[in-house]
Write a protein that holds these residues in place. Structure first.
Motif, PDB file in Angstrom:
ATOM      1  N   ARG A 218       0.858  -1.179   0.000  1.00 39.34           N
ATOM      2  CA  ARG A 218       0.000   0.000   0.000  1.00 39.34           C
ATOM      3  C   ARG A 218       0.897   1.232   0.000  1.00 39.34           C
ATOM      4  O   ARG A 218       1.651   1.469   0.933  1.00 39.34           O
ATOM      5  CB  ARG A 218      -0.896   0.005   1.235  1.00 39.34           C
ATOM      6  CG  ARG A 218      -2.035   1.026   1.213  1.00 39.34           C
ATOM      7  CD  ARG A 218      -2.637   1.190   2.609  1.00 39.34           C
ATOM      8  NE  ARG A 218      -2.891  -0.073   3.257  1.00 39.34           N
ATOM      9  CZ  ARG A 218      -4.053  -0.723   3.236  1.00 39.34           C
ATOM     10  NH1 ARG A 218      -5.086  -0.203   2.591  1.00 39.34           N
ATOM     11  NH2 ARG A 218      -4.209  -1.881   3.853  1.00 39.34           N
TER      12      ARG A 218
ATOM     13  N   GLN B 161       1.061   5.426  -1.936  1.00 39.19           N
ATOM     14  CA  GLN B 161       0.539   6.415  -2.868  1.00 39.19           C
ATOM     15  C   GLN B 161       1.616   6.939  -3.815  1.00 39.19           C
ATOM     16  O   GLN B 161       1.302   7.717  -4.721  1.00 39.19           O
ATOM     17  CB  GLN B 161      -0.079   7.587  -2.093  1.00 39.19           C
ATOM     18  CG  GLN B 161      -1.245   7.191  -1.205  1.00 39.19           C
ATOM     19  CD  GLN B 161      -2.377   6.558  -1.996  1.00 39.19           C
ATOM     20  OE1 GLN B 161      -2.947   7.165  -2.902  1.00 39.19           O
ATOM     21  NE2 GLN B 161      -2.720   5.313  -1.652  1.00 39.19           N
TER      22      GLN B 161
ATOM     23  N   VAL C 159      -2.633  -3.866  -2.500  1.00 40.73           N
ATOM     24  CA  VAL C 159      -3.848  -3.311  -1.902  1.00 40.73           C
ATOM     25  C   VAL C 159      -4.257  -2.016  -2.579  1.00 40.73           C
ATOM     26  O   VAL C 159      -5.363  -1.884  -3.116  1.00 40.73           O
ATOM     27  CB  VAL C 159      -3.653  -3.092  -0.386  1.00 40.73           C
ATOM     28  CG1 VAL C 159      -4.926  -2.520   0.231  1.00 40.73           C
ATOM     29  CG2 VAL C 159      -3.277  -4.402   0.295  1.00 40.73           C
ATOM     30  N   ASP C 160      -3.360  -1.041  -2.556  1.00 42.00           N
ATOM     31  CA  ASP C 160      -3.690   0.283  -3.103  1.00 42.00           C
ATOM     32  C   ASP C 160      -2.401   0.961  -3.537  1.00 42.00           C
ATOM     33  O   ASP C 160      -1.675   1.520  -2.715  1.00 42.00           O
ATOM     34  CB  ASP C 160      -4.416   1.125  -2.062  1.00 42.00           C
ATOM     35  CG  ASP C 160      -4.861   2.479  -2.615  1.00 42.00           C
ATOM     36  OD1 ASP C 160      -4.890   2.624  -3.846  1.00 42.00           O
ATOM     37  OD2 ASP C 160      -5.168   3.369  -1.803  1.00 42.00           O
ATOM     38  N   THR C 161      -2.093   0.901  -4.820  1.00 42.61           N
ATOM     39  CA  THR C 161      -0.867   1.491  -5.357  1.00 42.61           C
ATOM     40  C   THR C 161      -1.211   2.218  -6.656  1.00 42.61           C
ATOM     41  O   THR C 161      -0.967   1.697  -7.750  1.00 42.61           O
ATOM     42  CB  THR C 161       0.189   0.400  -5.632  1.00 42.61           C
ATOM     43  OG1 THR C 161      -0.401  -0.610  -6.486  1.00 42.61           O
ATOM     44  CG2 THR C 161       0.653  -0.249  -4.342  1.00 42.61           C
ATOM     45  N   PRO C 162      -1.745   3.418  -6.571  1.00 47.54           N
ATOM     46  CA  PRO C 162      -2.258   4.106  -7.763  1.00 47.54           C
ATOM     47  C   PRO C 162      -1.203   4.453  -8.792  1.00 47.54           C
ATOM     48  O   PRO C 162      -1.532   4.625  -9.967  1.00 47.54           O
ATOM     49  CB  PRO C 162      -2.911   5.370  -7.186  1.00 47.54           C
ATOM     50  CG  PRO C 162      -2.277   5.566  -5.859  1.00 47.54           C
ATOM     51  CD  PRO C 162      -1.995   4.197  -5.333  1.00 47.54           C
TER      52      PRO C 162
ATOM     53  N   CYS D 225      -5.945  -3.061  -6.245  1.00 41.25           N
ATOM     54  CA  CYS D 225      -6.003  -1.721  -6.848  1.00 41.25           C
ATOM     55  C   CYS D 225      -4.622  -1.325  -7.349  1.00 41.25           C
ATOM     56  O   CYS D 225      -3.735  -1.004  -6.550  1.00 41.25           O
ATOM     57  CB  CYS D 225      -6.507  -0.695  -5.837  1.00 41.25           C
ATOM     58  SG  CYS D 225      -6.614   0.981  -6.499  1.00 41.25           S
TER      59      CYS D 225
END
Length: 443
Positions: free
Chosen positions: A199, A201, A219-222, A243
């Motif tokens: 995770r 950003q 998980v969340d790695t834009p 994501c």
């Protein structure tokens, strides 16, 4: 070194200080110090230029005394301190405050590694907590340390982090990444957590060795563009993409070892593709498959359906294991599978370049190549990179070339056999971490 006028002045010393300082930064620390003792005009430079200290530049017998002395004497700041043979005992003895020195001297790049041998006892080396509060660090490599429990982490400038053989909990790893708000590149190799949740950003590139991992989740790695998986596990590992909207490069996914999950859907050999089971952003994909195992061949087709927009495809042909393949269907069965399979979107409409690595010329490999020749409508290049085992057999190489001549492609191309040794793991990882290299799987 004296000029023609006999003034006694060194031609180098006559250069502007800014240029001299730039020259000194490229010298090993021992050469820089020697230059300072020989040339009077250079004496102030060694103390004023940012320190670049590499233990490899110092004779091994002198390192215990030299490294603490250099760290203590140089008024810094420290551009780079690279210790691949970090001698903790001598550092603690000669310069007990060495971690604080690294912080105070504004170290930018730090490598702390331990030259450990298998026959040596496994020492518990606790990473000094001060290292994790060095807010000037931009690059940090740690090899063979135990993470200090409960340590405060302040790494606001850290862009590159590599962790090898680190004893760290799942929660501590997540907190470390979260405390690195501009982290761009991450490498995790042989660390202790069984469950890894990624995770960030800011992260753009991740290299993850899965040999000790049981579950890995993006998980969340834009901003993540590249995910390079290496060191395959001995068992099955859950690999989930939740994501990662900008993920462009992915591999190596292993049809045997990776239980792929996209969103909330686990991908099986008979999974029907829908909007929730595809990752449309991936353009370069690498897969590992044992073509001799029919279950893996079916899973290969399922994996390919999950990445419909791939234009460059790498397939690594895994070694055949007779104990696994003894009861597998015959080559005729594999051929019938490829003849009867429903169209695969990326192969039919998108793949322009394909490379099959470690190609041995086995019957089941050729059945896949025939399928590609019949169905890849946009293919512009097909390269077969031979397995090292056939390099010494001219007859085998010629046999493969002869069979390739009979393939008919829908586009005006032909399959090319490339005979060369395989690149080492170190070089492959170096390429994978370099985002200026478009395709890290290329030979």
């Amino acid at each position: 070194m004296a000029d023609g006028a006999g003034s006694g002045r060194s031609r180098l010393s006559a250069l502007p200080n800014d240029l001299l300082r730039h020259i000194v930064t490229f010298l090993p620390v021992t050469e820089a110090a020697r230059a300072a003792t020989i040339a009077r005009g250079w004496r102030h430079l060694w103390r004023s230029y940012p320190l670049v200290l590499k233990d490899a530049d110092i004779p091994e017998r002198a390192r215990d005394a030299a490294i603490p002395r250099v760290l203590a004497d140089h008024p810094g700041h420290f551009r780079a301190v690279i210790l691949y043979d970090c001698r903790l005992a001598s550092l603690d003895r000669e310069l007990p405050a060495w971690p604080r020195v690294l912080v105070d001297k504004r170290t930018e790049k730090l490598v702390l590694a331990y030259r450990w041998f298998v026959d040596q006892p496994n020492p518990a080396r606790l990473l000094p907590a001060d290292i994790l509060r060095c807010d000037s660090l931009q690059e940090l490599t740690l090899d063979y340390w135990t993470f200090p429990s409960g340590a405060e982490v302040v790494l606001p400038r850290l862009r590159i982090l590599a962790m090898v053989r680190i004893g760290i909990s799942e929660q501590e790893l997540e907190s470390l990444i979260a405390a690195s708000p501009v982290l761009e590149s991450l490498r995790l190799t042989l660390n202790s957590p069984k469950h890894v949740r990624l995770r960030s950003q800011s992260l753009q590139c991740a290299l993850v060795g899965l040999s000790r991992v049981e579950e890995f989740t993006v998980v969340d790695t834009p901003l993540l563009q590249r995910l390079y998986l290496f060191l395959p596990p001995t068992g099955v590992v859950g690999f989930r993409i939740a994501c990662a909207p900008n993920l462009r490069v992915l591999g190596y996914l292993d049809t045997r070892a990776h239980k792929l999950q996209i969103g909330n859907s686990v991908i099986g050999s008979d999974t029907m593709v829908n909007a929730s089971t595809v990752v449309r952003s991936v353009k370069i994909l690498a897969l590992t498959v044992n073509f001799g195992v029919f279950g893996e061949v079916k899973m290969l087709a399922s994996f390919l359906r999950c990445f419909p927009n791939v234009d460059t495809l790498h397939i690594e042909s895994a070694p055949h294991d007779p104990s696994v393949t003894a009861d597998e269907p015959s080559g005729e069965h594999h051929a019938r599978f490829w003849q009867e399979i429903s169209p695969i979107c990326c192969l039919r409409s998108h793949v322009k370049k394909m490379v099959i690595h470690d190609f041995r010329g086995d019957r089941n490999e050729f059945e896949f190549v025939k399928f590609i020749a019949m169905n890849a409508q946009e293919l512009q290049s097909l390269l077969l990179v031979s397995h090292e085992g056939i390099l010494s057999s001219a007859d085998k190489v010629n046999e493969i070339k002869d069979e390739l001549q009979f393939l008919q492609f829908p586009t005006d191309i032909s399959a090319v056999l490339h005979v060369s040794p395989k690149a080492g793991t170190g070089l492959r990882l170096e390429k994978a971490s370099n985002l200026t290299i478009d395709d890290p799987f290329e030979c």
